[in-house]
Scaffold this motif. Structure first.
Motif, PDB file in Angstrom:
ATOM      1  N   TRP A 118      15.640  68.276  21.441  1.00  0.00           N
ATOM      2  CA  TRP A 118      14.426  69.080  21.268  1.00  0.00           C
ATOM      3  C   TRP A 118      13.875  69.517  22.619  1.00  0.00           C
ATOM      4  CZ3 TRP A 118       9.344  67.711  22.729  1.00  0.00           C
ATOM      5  CH2 TRP A 118       8.335  68.557  22.231  1.00  0.00           C
ATOM      6  N   LEU A 119      13.832  68.598  23.588  1.00  0.00           N
ATOM      7  CA  LEU A 119      13.277  68.901  24.904  1.00  0.00           C
ATOM      8  C   LEU A 119      14.093  69.962  25.631  1.00  0.00           C
ATOM      9  CD1 LEU A 119      11.415  68.249  27.358  1.00  0.00           C
ATOM     10  CD2 LEU A 119      13.082  66.490  27.993  1.00  0.00           C
ATOM     11  N   LEU A 120      15.408  69.801  25.665  1.00  0.00           N
ATOM     12  CA  LEU A 120      16.238  70.727  26.425  1.00  0.00           C
ATOM     13  C   LEU A 120      16.316  72.100  25.764  1.00  0.00           C
ATOM     14  CD1 LEU A 120      19.125  68.359  27.583  1.00  0.00           C
ATOM     15  CD2 LEU A 120      17.158  69.180  28.887  1.00  0.00           C
ATOM     16  N   GLN A 121      16.238  72.130  24.444  1.00  0.00           N
ATOM     17  CA  GLN A 121      16.202  73.429  23.762  1.00  0.00           C
ATOM     18  C   GLN A 121      14.950  74.198  24.157  1.00  0.00           C
ATOM     19  OE1 GLN A 121      16.131  73.203  19.485  1.00  0.00           O
ATOM     20  NE2 GLN A 121      16.638  75.348  19.214  1.00  0.00           N
ATOM     21  N   ARG A 122      13.815  73.516  24.167  1.00  0.00           N
ATOM     22  CA  ARG A 122      12.564  74.144  24.599  1.00  0.00           C
ATOM     23  C   ARG A 122      12.631  74.513  26.081  1.00  0.00           C
ATOM     24  NH1 ARG A 122       7.557  73.059  21.820  1.00  0.00           N
ATOM     25  NH2 ARG A 122       6.596  72.552  23.831  1.00  0.00           N
ATOM     26  N   ALA A 123      13.234  73.624  26.891  1.00  0.00           N
ATOM     27  CA  ALA A 123      13.288  73.859  28.333  1.00  0.00           C
ATOM     28  C   ALA A 123      14.102  75.103  28.666  1.00  0.00           C
ATOM     29  CB  ALA A 123      13.878  72.637  29.032  1.00  0.00           C
ATOM     30  N   LEU A 124      15.233  75.280  28.000  1.00  0.00           N
ATOM     31  CA  LEU A 124      16.051  76.467  28.250  1.00  0.00           C
ATOM     32  C   LEU A 124      15.285  77.739  27.943  1.00  0.00           C
ATOM     33  CD1 LEU A 124      19.442  75.210  26.756  1.00  0.00           C
ATOM     34  CD2 LEU A 124      18.989  75.736  29.159  1.00  0.00           C
ATOM     35  N   GLY A 174      10.266  66.421  41.009  1.00  0.00           N
ATOM     36  CA  GLY A 174       9.476  65.925  39.890  1.00  0.00           C
ATOM     37  C   GLY A 174       9.883  66.534  38.566  1.00  0.00           C
ATOM     38  N   VAL A 175      10.153  67.839  38.569  1.00  0.00           N
ATOM     39  CA  VAL A 175      10.581  68.525  37.345  1.00  0.00           C
ATOM     40  C   VAL A 175      11.943  68.014  36.893  1.00  0.00           C
ATOM     41  CG1 VAL A 175      11.287  70.741  36.403  1.00  0.00           C
ATOM     42  CG2 VAL A 175       9.193  70.588  37.748  1.00  0.00           C
ATOM     43  N   LEU A 176      12.884  67.877  37.823  1.00  0.00           N
ATOM     44  CA  LEU A 176      14.230  67.424  37.476  1.00  0.00           C
ATOM     45  C   LEU A 176      14.233  65.987  36.995  1.00  0.00           C
ATOM     46  CD1 LEU A 176      16.348  69.048  40.329  1.00  0.00           C
ATOM     47  CD2 LEU A 176      16.045  69.831  37.972  1.00  0.00           C
ATOM     48  N   GLY A 191      24.087  66.434  30.217  1.00  0.00           N
ATOM     49  CA  GLY A 191      24.315  66.584  31.648  1.00  0.00           C
ATOM     50  C   GLY A 191      24.610  68.018  32.038  1.00  0.00           C
ATOM     51  N   ARG A 192      25.402  68.695  31.212  1.00  0.00           N
ATOM     52  CA  ARG A 192      25.714  70.106  31.477  1.00  0.00           C
ATOM     53  C   ARG A 192      24.463  70.980  31.339  1.00  0.00           C
ATOM     54  NH1 ARG A 192      31.017  71.715  31.464  1.00  0.00           N
ATOM     55  NH2 ARG A 192      30.403  73.773  30.689  1.00  0.00           N
ATOM     56  N   LEU A 193      23.643  70.700  30.337  1.00  0.00           N
ATOM     57  CA  LEU A 193      22.426  71.484  30.142  1.00  0.00           C
ATOM     58  C   LEU A 193      21.436  71.263  31.280  1.00  0.00           C
ATOM     59  CD1 LEU A 193      21.858  71.069  26.293  1.00  0.00           C
ATOM     60  CD2 LEU A 193      22.789  73.053  27.506  1.00  0.00           C
ATOM     61  N   VAL A 194      21.294  70.008  31.705  1.00  0.00           N
ATOM     62  CA  VAL A 194      20.389  69.707  32.817  1.00  0.00           C
ATOM     63  C   VAL A 194      20.886  70.370  34.098  1.00  0.00           C
ATOM     64  CG1 VAL A 194      19.497  67.864  34.296  1.00  0.00           C
ATOM     65  CG2 VAL A 194      19.518  67.563  31.822  1.00  0.00           C
ATOM     66  N   ALA A 195      22.195  70.361  34.327  1.00  0.00           N
ATOM     67  CA  ALA A 195      22.744  71.018  35.512  1.00  0.00           C
ATOM     68  C   ALA A 195      22.475  72.524  35.483  1.00  0.00           C
ATOM     69  CB  ALA A 195      24.243  70.752  35.599  1.00  0.00           C
ATOM     70  N   ARG A 196      22.562  73.121  34.306  1.00  0.00           N
ATOM     71  CA  ARG A 196      22.262  74.549  34.177  1.00  0.00           C
ATOM     72  C   ARG A 196      20.794  74.830  34.485  1.00  0.00           C
ATOM     73  NH1 ARG A 196      22.594  77.848  28.420  1.00  0.00           N
ATOM     74  NH2 ARG A 196      21.290  79.619  29.046  1.00  0.00           N
ATOM     75  N   LEU A 197      19.903  73.999  33.945  1.00  0.00           N
ATOM     76  CA  LEU A 197      18.477  74.170  34.219  1.00  0.00           C
ATOM     77  C   LEU A 197      18.173  73.933  35.694  1.00  0.00           C
ATOM     78  CD1 LEU A 197      17.041  72.372  31.073  1.00  0.00           C
ATOM     79  CD2 LEU A 197      16.686  74.777  31.664  1.00  0.00           C
ATOM     80  N   GLU A 198      18.832  72.932  36.284  1.00  0.00           N
ATOM     81  CA  GLU A 198      18.626  72.646  37.699  1.00  0.00           C
ATOM     82  C   GLU A 198      19.013  73.851  38.563  1.00  0.00           C
ATOM     83  OE1 GLU A 198      20.033  69.388  41.090  1.00  0.00           O
ATOM     84  OE2 GLU A 198      20.678  69.195  38.997  1.00  0.00           O
ATOM     85  N   ALA A 199      20.144  74.472  38.247  1.00  0.00           N
ATOM     86  CA  ALA A 199      20.571  75.650  39.001  1.00  0.00           C
ATOM     87  C   ALA A 199      19.563  76.796  38.855  1.00  0.00           C
ATOM     88  CB  ALA A 199      21.955  76.089  38.540  1.00  0.00           C
TER      89      ALA A 199
END
Length: 216
Positions: free
Chosen positions: A37-43, A110-112, A188-196
């Motif tokens: 839920w969190l990563l879907q909203r984050a993207l 902090g965001v990451l 991990g892949r989604l977080v790496a995409r958001l980080e980039a």
């Protein structure tokens, strides 16, 4: 008898292992649903927030518009960090570029950290659950063999039942570990995409403020 009943019909060690696996499974699935839920909203938030920022007339207008798009607070902290310099302190030491690099780096960390929360738990469950299940299997087979040996005549029928019941613990450990490992890799892949994406935005924001000193 159901597999769940078989898990809890042994002695204290066998039951403790089953309870540990159950707790690990509950914790892992909670994190899986929450992070999905969190990563879907984050993207969605990062895409909408960065678009809203670049469509704003200036940084002040962007700060007013971002809360409507940045529900998880991923982009807004980066912009806000550039507006608080702490004049007269070491935070304001150095040239403008050094100040922006410092505040944006701290805000980005902090965001990451928020985006990566729960990853350690998934990795821990995925790596340890099979061994916890194996412990229950070894313990169950040990006690099954002792009880069979103490019963006198040994036959395949007497061995297969207790050993099969003990092996369920190994299957339970794998059933707990596999979803956790898969979720860890996907997240991990989604977080790496958001980080980039966030790092790219932070770099663009720094260059914007350096080239337009009056924007802030």
């Amino acid at each position: 008898m159901s597999p769940l009943q078989l898990l809890f019909q042994g002695d204290a060690v066998h039951t403790a292992v089953a309870l540990i696996l159950l707790c690990m499974s509950i914790a892992a699935w909670f994190v899986i649903f929450w992070k999905s839920w969190l990563l879907q909203r984050a993207l969605t938030d990062v895409s909408r927030s960065t678009a809203a920022f670049w469509q704003a007339a200036d940084v002040t207008a962007a700060l007013a518009a971002l809360p409507a798009f940045d529900r998880e607070g991923l982009v807004l902290p980066l912009v806000q960090a550039t507006q608080t310099q702490g004049a007269g302190t070491l935070a304001a030491a150095g040239d403008r570029g050094q100040q922006l690099t410092r505040v944006l780096r701290d805000a980005l960390h902090g965001v990451l950290q928020r985006l990566q929360s729960g990853q350690v738990l998934l990795a821990t469950v995925g790596s340890t659950a099979p061994f916890v299940g194996l412990l229950g299997t070894v313990w169950g087979i040990y006690h099954a063999l002792i009880s069979i040996t103490g019963g006198g005549q040994v036959s395949i029928d007497k061995i297969s039942g207790p050993v099969g019941e003990a092996l369920i613990m190994t299957a339970a450990g794998l059933a707990v570990a596999i979803p956790a490992v898969l979720a860890y890799n996907v997240f991990g892949r989604l977080v790496a995409r958001l980080e980039a994406d966030l790092e790219g935005f932070a770099l663009d924001l720094r260059e914007l403020l350096l080239s337009s000193p009056k924007a802030d």
